[in-house]
Design an enzyme around this catalytic site. Sequence first.
Site, PDB file in Angstrom:
ATOM      1  N   ASN A   9       0.822  -0.926   0.022  1.00 35.42           N
ATOM      2  CA  ASN A   9      -0.091   0.148   0.173  1.00 35.42           C
ATOM      3  C   ASN A   9       0.775   1.282   0.134  1.00 35.42           C
ATOM      4  OD1 ASN A   9      -1.790   2.031   0.573  1.00 35.42           O
ATOM      5  ND2 ASN A   9      -2.336   1.329   2.556  1.00 35.42           N
ATOM      6  N   LYS A  11      -0.020   4.195  -0.214  1.00 40.77           N
ATOM      7  CA  LYS A  11      -0.627   5.328   0.399  1.00 40.77           C
ATOM      8  C   LYS A  11      -0.269   6.646  -0.474  1.00 40.77           C
ATOM      9  CE  LYS A  11      -0.113   3.180   4.913  1.00 40.77           C
ATOM     10  NZ  LYS A  11       0.019   3.280   6.277  1.00 40.77           N
ATOM     11  N   HIS A  93      -9.342   1.088   5.129  1.00 41.87           N
ATOM     12  CA  HIS A  93      -8.312   1.350   5.961  1.00 41.87           C
ATOM     13  C   HIS A  93      -8.370   2.216   6.934  1.00 41.87           C
ATOM     14  CE1 HIS A  93      -4.027   2.523   6.516  1.00 41.87           C
ATOM     15  NE2 HIS A  93      -3.656   1.292   6.062  1.00 41.87           N
ATOM     16  N   GLU A  95      -6.666   4.540   8.189  1.00 39.65           N
ATOM     17  CA  GLU A  95      -6.408   6.193   7.652  1.00 39.65           C
ATOM     18  C   GLU A  95      -7.698   6.745   7.083  1.00 39.65           C
ATOM     19  OE1 GLU A  95      -2.823   5.385   5.760  1.00 39.65           O
ATOM     20  OE2 GLU A  95      -1.971   4.877   7.616  1.00 39.65           O
ATOM     21  N   GLU A 163      -4.910  -4.620  10.826  1.00 39.54           N
ATOM     22  CA  GLU A 163      -3.908  -3.755  10.990  1.00 39.54           C
ATOM     23  C   GLU A 163      -4.142  -3.036  12.264  1.00 39.54           C
ATOM     24  OE1 GLU A 163      -2.212  -2.689   6.725  1.00 39.54           O
ATOM     25  OE2 GLU A 163      -3.605  -1.308   7.319  1.00 39.54           O
ATOM     26  N   GLY A 169       3.038   2.381  10.950  1.00 43.10           N
ATOM     27  CA  GLY A 169       4.176   3.269  10.628  1.00 43.10           C
ATOM     28  C   GLY A 169       4.809   3.451  12.019  1.00 43.10           C
ATOM     29  N   SER A 208       3.696  -2.188  10.163  1.00 42.89           N
ATOM     30  CA  SER A 208       5.225  -2.110  10.436  1.00 42.89           C
ATOM     31  C   SER A 208       5.943  -3.393  10.195  1.00 42.89           C
ATOM     32  CB  SER A 208       5.653  -1.742  11.973  1.00 42.89           C
ATOM     33  OG  SER A 208       5.308  -0.400  12.504  1.00 42.89           O
TER      34      SER A 208
HETATM   35  P1  13P Z   1       3.277   0.242   7.479  1.00 44.94           P
HETATM   36  O1  13P Z   1       3.730  -1.067   6.801  1.00 44.94           O
HETATM   37  O2  13P Z   1       4.107   1.389   6.987  1.00 44.94           O
HETATM   38  O3  13P Z   1       3.322   0.314   9.016  1.00 44.94           O
HETATM   39  O4  13P Z   1       1.756   0.390   7.141  1.00 44.94           O
HETATM   40  C1  13P Z   1       1.068  -0.562   7.145  1.00 44.94           C
HETATM   41  C2  13P Z   1      -0.528  -0.191   6.402  1.00 44.94           C
HETATM   42  O5  13P Z   1      -1.054   0.574   6.983  1.00 44.94           O
HETATM   43  C3  13P Z   1      -0.585  -0.799   5.185  1.00 44.94           C
HETATM   44  O6  13P Z   1      -1.891  -0.594   4.969  1.00 44.94           O
END
Ligand code: 13P
Length: 248
Positions: A9, A11, A93, A95, A163, A169, A208
């Site tokens: 992803n 993002k 997601h 976010e 997640e 992150g 992560s």
């Molecule tokens: P990270 O791998 O950067 O922690 O992000 C995970 C994520 O949100 C994937 O959709």
Amino acid sequence: MPRKLAAGNWKMNGTSAELDQARALMAACPTAGVDILICPPATLLSRLSDLVRGSTIATGGQDCHANAMGAHTGDLAAEMLADAGAGYVILGHSERRADHNETDADVQAKVKAALNAGLIAIVCVGETEAQRDAGQTLAVIGTQLAGSLPNGMTDDRLVVAYEPVWAIGTGKVPTLPQIGEVHDFMRAQLLARFGNTANAMRLLYGGSVKSSNAAEIFAVPNVDGALVGGASLKAADFKGIIDALEAA
Ligand code: 13P
């Protein structure tokens, strides 16, 4: 056994120059024993899809609108993602849930739109740190699954990604037993609701994931792959995770 999936992803990262990372990944993965997916920003989806067509890499969107068309400035319909070459779309997601107030009902409506457009939905669930500290993790995941998934889901159309919000992150990762507990719970919930097809649904862990911790995460039962953010942006990093998944 479900066919394993390594999903990246990107993002809100990536302009034309980052297509080179996809080129490098394609060159590094001429064959693959697992499914590989990159979900770039929408501005790159069409070009990336053209670039990787016929390779081991599939492409997906990061969100879609619940409606098939209409007056929704700035939004994208699932059919448009499919037309741009996507085979998958990430939905719900954390976010999106946090930044755009998406509810489980919103996510469910988007899943229906994705299915109507022929896409595979990757539905994300996960608890906040406060919810985990309060002992609410499984209740939160159960509620999100129940509310975000339409009836009649089948293994060829649904991927679920666990997640934990606090692991995204941050470099923080749940313990392996914590990951296993949630994945076992999700499998049981999906089996209870959808029957045997749920045995073949892919359950991804995300938060992560790096090449250095991927192998131990992929050894956890009911973890069928990963949804990777930061470590999917560089071909070499993502390749390390793909290798770990193939070896699992
Ligand atoms: P990270 O791998 O950067 O922690 O992000 C995970 C994520 O949100 C994937 O959709």
